[in-house]
Design a protein around this motif. Structure first.
Motif, mmCIF file in Angstrom:
data_model
loop_
_atom_site.group_PDB
_atom_site.id
_atom_site.type_symbol
_atom_site.label_atom_id
_atom_site.label_comp_id
_atom_site.label_asym_id
_atom_site.label_seq_id
_atom_site.Cartn_x
_atom_site.Cartn_y
_atom_site.Cartn_z
ATOM 1 N N LEU A 116 42.159 48.481 41.671
ATOM 2 C CA LEU A 116 41.947 48.042 40.299
ATOM 3 C C LEU A 116 40.455 47.853 40.028
ATOM 4 O O LEU A 116 39.700 47.396 40.896
ATOM 5 C CB LEU A 116 42.675 46.722 40.042
ATOM 6 N N ASN A 122 45.080 42.726 35.513
ATOM 7 C CA ASN A 122 45.807 42.263 36.701
ATOM 8 C C ASN A 122 44.879 41.758 37.803
ATOM 9 O O ASN A 122 45.307 41.009 38.681
ATOM 10 C CB ASN A 122 46.679 43.391 37.255
ATOM 11 N N ARG A 130 47.129 48.963 42.216
ATOM 12 C CA ARG A 130 48.283 49.360 41.420
ATOM 13 C C ARG A 130 48.981 50.498 42.153
ATOM 14 O O ARG A 130 48.355 51.493 42.502
ATOM 15 C CB ARG A 130 47.835 49.831 40.037
#
Length: 517
Positions: A116, A122, A130
């Motif tokens: 990420l 997130n 991810r």
């Protein structure tokens, strides 16, 4: 076994032959069009896998070990058995652990943990990656592979989930496998904002070649350094599996129950094997058939060793004739559909009762196993199993009049004479692999303290081979192993296989009960 169609109209098996008209296959335009017509649509079940509630914690834990790096986990490819025949496909263990996909419909698939960026929403919650799955689109009746590909075509192997279905099953975004090469090469480099890539390189040579090409083009050309990076990823995956979650513990209990049922099936039909040529294979067949009914397969090649074969540690030919009066050592485990396997060994007297000499050896092995179990508790190192079994075994060999030196000398690093009759290991971690977590470092395996959630075997034995002139004649040809699967809890060790009879008396009663049915 039927033969697949080749582009030149011949089967792979017939490739290279000339003038063999029997090997020709229909391949004209009319046939191609005809094969795509008149097929009903299939509804493929696509509910969330029970394991999908647990896999996010698994891949997040791996991701935290390698922040900012792209991590690649191939499922693996078909492996050739002979000519145009493949072994049954089993996905790579790391892939199965992180995706929950244990069945045979995902060859060539790849899981990528994509790092990420710092501004990803997130990332603020502590996530580092991810997950993205790359898989084959189904080779349904709209494709030529439908009838051309024996490996992927649904005409050959049946309907298969599509990308949306796999996403629903795993909770992971799923894309076409054709996008994998570009995705893995994106932004690879040593500079700021670029990424490093690691891969479980043993899983799939083709996927590893794609990763290696991306690394070379991105400024990581050194194969030795790349291999070191990949080995570190493999080690991290092995060490992550040492402590099992609740779902894994449930799967292990299921595998052990199925294994127990397999032993029961063997005992109920033992008379069909005793005294019969290749009776060991009759026993193997009984257990393996049950494994296919109650699970995916056996977790490893079943060992069925009677008489002189029992002291042979990895007797897998299973070609012997079991005789009354002999011992039967059976080491077997069922692998369930999610690929978790049991690993149980029992030693049976084929006459139904142990002779006095056989019982002395059996009881010595049982004592070592029970002592090792009693020594296990949270906070002591895993190596306590080995140390305890070796101490008790040396003491018992001395008591049996077999050990040629003192117990103290045998247990010294310079001695080890007792290992002549117990040269193998006596415990290992257990899970998705029979010898699970084998790539873990010693300090995270043998020297790591036991903690709740660990599942492991305790499997002492004594192996007196028939040509061993250093033991009294009455012991020659006797082999005994007792192996059980153990869960460590906060309160102490728990026999997961404790309902499977272990003592000499209980084994005799078990045999008498089963053989009446």
């Amino acid at each position: 076994m039927t033969e697949p169609i080749q582009d030149d109209g011949t089967s792979r098996k017939a490739a290279g032959k000339q003038g063999d008209s029997s090997s020709r296959r229909p391949f004209g335009d009319a046939f191609r069009a005809f094969m795509r017509e008149g097929w009903a649509e299939h509804d493929v079940e696509a509910t969330a896998l029970p394991s999908s509630r647990h896999t996010p914690d698994r891949w997040r834990a791996i991701g935290r070990e390698f922040p900012g790096e792209r991590l690649v986990f191939p499922a693996g490819a078909h492996k050739q058995r002979s000519n145009d025949l493949d072994y049954a496909f089993r996905p790579n263990t790391s892939f199965a652990y992180l995706t929950g996909l244990g069945k045979d419909y995902d060859p060539d698939a790849v899981l990528v943990l994509e790092p990420l960026s710092a501004d990803d929403p997130n990332a603020a919650s502590g996530q580092t990656h991810r997950p993205v799955l790359y898989m084959h689109q189904p080779a349904d009746h709209t494709t030529q592979d439908f009838y051309m590909s024996a490996e992927y075509g649904e005409y050959w192997i049946g309907p298969r989930p599509g990308l949306q279905e796999f996403s629903a099953m795993t909770g992971i975004e799923t894309r076409d496998l054709g996008q994998f090469a570009d995705a893995v090469a994106k932004n690879v480099g040593p500079g700021e904002g670029a990424v490093r890539v690691r891969v479980i390189r043993e899983a799939d040579p083709k996927a590893t070649a794609v990763v290696d090409a991306a690394r070379k083009a991105g400024g990581f050309p050194d194969p030795d350094l790349n291999a070191q990076d990949d080995a570190a990823l493999h080690t991290a995956c092995a060490e992550a599996r040492i402590v099992k979650d609740d779902y894994e513990i449930g799967q292990m209990k299921k595998a052990i129950r199925a294994t127990y049922n397999g032993f029961n099936k063997v005992l109920q039909h033992l008379d069909e094997a005793v005294g019969k040529p290749r009776g060991e294979r009759v026993i193997e067949g009984l257990f393996n058939a049950n494994a296919r009914v109650e699970g995916n397969a056996v977790g490893y090649d079943t060992i069925v060793a009677s008489g002189d074969h029992a002291p042979r540690l990895h007797w897998m030919r299973n070609t012997g004739t079991p005789h009354k009066g002999d011992l039967l050592l059976m080491d077997a485990g069922v692998e369930v559909d999610d690929l978790y396997t049991a690993d149980i060994t029992r030693t049976f007297p084929l006459s139904g009762r142990f002779t006095p000499v056989q019982r002395r050896v059996y009881d010595a092995v049982f004592e070592a196993q029970q002592a090792a179990f009693d020594a296990c508790r949270p906070g002591v190192p895993f190596s306590v199993i080995h140390d305890t079994v070796m101490r008790v075994t040396a003491e018992n060999l001395h008591r049996l009049g077999i050990l040629p030196v003192s117990v103290q000398e045998a247990l010294s690093p310079e001695g080890q004479q007792h290992r002549r009759w117990l040269v193998c290991g006596v415990g290992h971690h257990l899970g998705l692999d029979c010898h699970d977590c084998a790539q873990a470092r010693n300090e995270e395996y043998f020297d790591r303290d036991l903690e709740p959630g660990m599942i492991f075997t305790i499997e002492p034995g004594l192996y007196f081979q028939s040509d061993d002139l250093l033991i009294p004649p009455e012991y020659r040809g006797i082999g005994v192993r007792i192996e059980d699967d153990v869960l460590m809890t906060a309160e102490g060790p728990q026999w997961l296989s404790g309902y499977i009879p272990r003592t000499a008396d209980d084994v005799e009663q078990w045999m008498a009960q089963m053989m009446r049915h």
